[in-house]
Design an enzyme around this catalytic site. Structure first.
Site, mmCIF file in Angstrom:
data_model
loop_
_atom_site.group_PDB
_atom_site.id
_atom_site.type_symbol
_atom_site.label_atom_id
_atom_site.label_comp_id
_atom_site.label_asym_id
_atom_site.label_seq_id
_atom_site.Cartn_x
_atom_site.Cartn_y
_atom_site.Cartn_z
ATOM 1 N N LEU A 120 -64.401 -1.188 -88.543
ATOM 2 C CA LEU A 120 -63.722 -0.883 -87.374
ATOM 3 C C LEU A 120 -62.577 -0.191 -87.468
ATOM 4 O O LEU A 120 -62.044 0.057 -86.433
ATOM 5 C CB LEU A 120 -63.394 -2.307 -87.013
ATOM 6 C CG LEU A 120 -64.672 -3.538 -86.539
ATOM 7 C CD1 LEU A 120 -63.939 -4.834 -86.161
ATOM 8 C CD2 LEU A 120 -65.348 -2.929 -85.317
ATOM 9 N N HIS A 122 -62.370 3.561 -87.333
ATOM 10 C CA HIS A 122 -62.286 4.160 -86.245
ATOM 11 C C HIS A 122 -62.151 3.786 -84.753
ATOM 12 O O HIS A 122 -61.441 4.276 -84.157
ATOM 13 C CB HIS A 122 -63.809 4.933 -86.198
ATOM 14 C CG HIS A 122 -63.957 6.302 -85.252
ATOM 15 N ND1 HIS A 122 -63.521 7.369 -85.813
ATOM 16 C CD2 HIS A 122 -64.296 6.280 -83.915
ATOM 17 C CE1 HIS A 122 -63.530 8.320 -84.846
ATOM 18 N NE2 HIS A 122 -63.911 7.583 -83.528
ATOM 19 N N TYR A 123 -62.674 2.499 -84.615
ATOM 20 C CA TYR A 123 -62.371 1.750 -83.424
ATOM 21 C C TYR A 123 -60.932 1.454 -83.242
ATOM 22 O O TYR A 123 -60.191 1.914 -82.263
ATOM 23 C CB TYR A 123 -63.234 0.414 -83.119
ATOM 24 C CG TYR A 123 -62.773 -0.276 -82.071
ATOM 25 C CD1 TYR A 123 -63.300 -0.129 -80.686
ATOM 26 C CD2 TYR A 123 -61.985 -1.637 -82.223
ATOM 27 C CE1 TYR A 123 -62.732 -0.728 -79.685
ATOM 28 C CE2 TYR A 123 -61.694 -2.363 -81.283
ATOM 29 C CZ TYR A 123 -61.998 -2.113 -80.090
ATOM 30 O OH TYR A 123 -61.830 -3.067 -79.000
ATOM 31 N N PHE A 124 -60.395 0.978 -84.193
ATOM 32 C CA PHE A 124 -58.779 0.639 -84.325
ATOM 33 C C PHE A 124 -57.976 1.744 -83.960
ATOM 34 O O PHE A 124 -57.217 1.941 -83.299
ATOM 35 C CB PHE A 124 -58.580 -0.219 -85.547
ATOM 36 C CG PHE A 124 -59.185 -1.420 -85.701
ATOM 37 C CD1 PHE A 124 -58.994 -2.128 -84.562
ATOM 38 C CD2 PHE A 124 -59.397 -2.103 -86.846
ATOM 39 C CE1 PHE A 124 -59.535 -3.852 -84.725
ATOM 40 C CE2 PHE A 124 -59.828 -3.393 -86.831
ATOM 41 C CZ PHE A 124 -59.913 -4.214 -85.940
ATOM 42 N N LYS A 127 -58.236 2.854 -80.490
ATOM 43 C CA LYS A 127 -57.435 2.143 -79.476
ATOM 44 C C LYS A 127 -55.945 2.390 -79.807
ATOM 45 O O LYS A 127 -55.020 2.117 -78.706
ATOM 46 C CB LYS A 127 -57.545 0.638 -79.696
ATOM 47 C CG LYS A 127 -59.245 0.238 -79.347
ATOM 48 C CD LYS A 127 -59.379 0.403 -77.933
ATOM 49 C CE LYS A 127 -58.784 -0.776 -77.102
ATOM 50 N NZ LYS A 127 -59.232 -0.658 -75.678
#
Length: 198
Positions: A120, A122-124, A127
């Site tokens: 995760l 890249h997602y974090f 965000k």
């Protein structure tokens, strides 16, 4: 208040639209042409818009904006960038130019100091960049960072801040409740908080 909700047809967004309406607000669901709007509460206003290509007038007439959207767990890094980072940043910029009074961001635990690797990461990071953009925007803002989400309604017994268990759970109903509070309450101005359901 008239509140634009990005991600209004998602699992948390639908609950938020209902929560805002129950409090006497006027939720406006931001929807794509392909969105399934059948589950939106009857009478909910809809405004066409795609987070990957937002129009300059998408926030017109709105007092507040809630970003409760997400690219979804099955999409790649490219769509995460388009929605969770770039779409959020573009909506923030439009809100700032449109006279929106408050912007509430549904973020995630782990975004304050995102990891450099992992499933995760890249997602974090995406965000994190959106959160930082909001903080620097000049808008009155609130950022809500729940732990892992469940489909439960919750019982409104909610823990915030340093006492939150990073491995805990947050019921979507509780998250919607907190987002609505962040729209309304002066206590949330400029606040960034992690949360979990107890």
């Amino acid at each position: 208040m008239k509140v634009l909700v990005a991600g209004a047809t998602g699992k948390t967004g639908l609950r938020l639209v209902g929560e805002l309406a129950s409090r006497g607000h006027e939720p406006v669901a931001l929807v794509r042409e392909s969105s399934d709007t059948a589950a939106l509460p009857e009478g909910t206003q809809q405004r066409n818009g795609d987070l990957t290509d937002l129009q300059d007038d998408v926030c017109a007439g709105c007092d507040a904006v809630v970003f409760a959207a997400g690219s979804g767990g099955d999409t790649g890094a490219d769509m995460t960038d388009k929605v969770d980072r770039n779409g959020a940043k573009r909506l923030i910029d439009i809100a700032a130019k449109s006279g929106v009074k408050r912007f509430v961001m549904l973020s995630s635990i782990g975004t304050d100091d995102p990891p450099e690797d992992g499933e995760l990461a890249h997602y974090f990071q995406a965000k994190h960049e959106a959160d930082e953009h909001l903080k620097a925007s000049g808008l009155d803002y609130a950022i809500v960072r729940p732990v892992a989400l469940t489909e439960a309604d919750g019982n409104r017994d909610i823990r915030f801040g340093e006492d939150v268990d990073p491995q805990g759970k947050a019921a979507r109903g509780d998250v919607a409740f907190v987002l609505a509070n962040a729209v309304e309450s002066g206590e949330w101005l400029g606040r960034t908080a992690t949360m979990e359901s107890v």
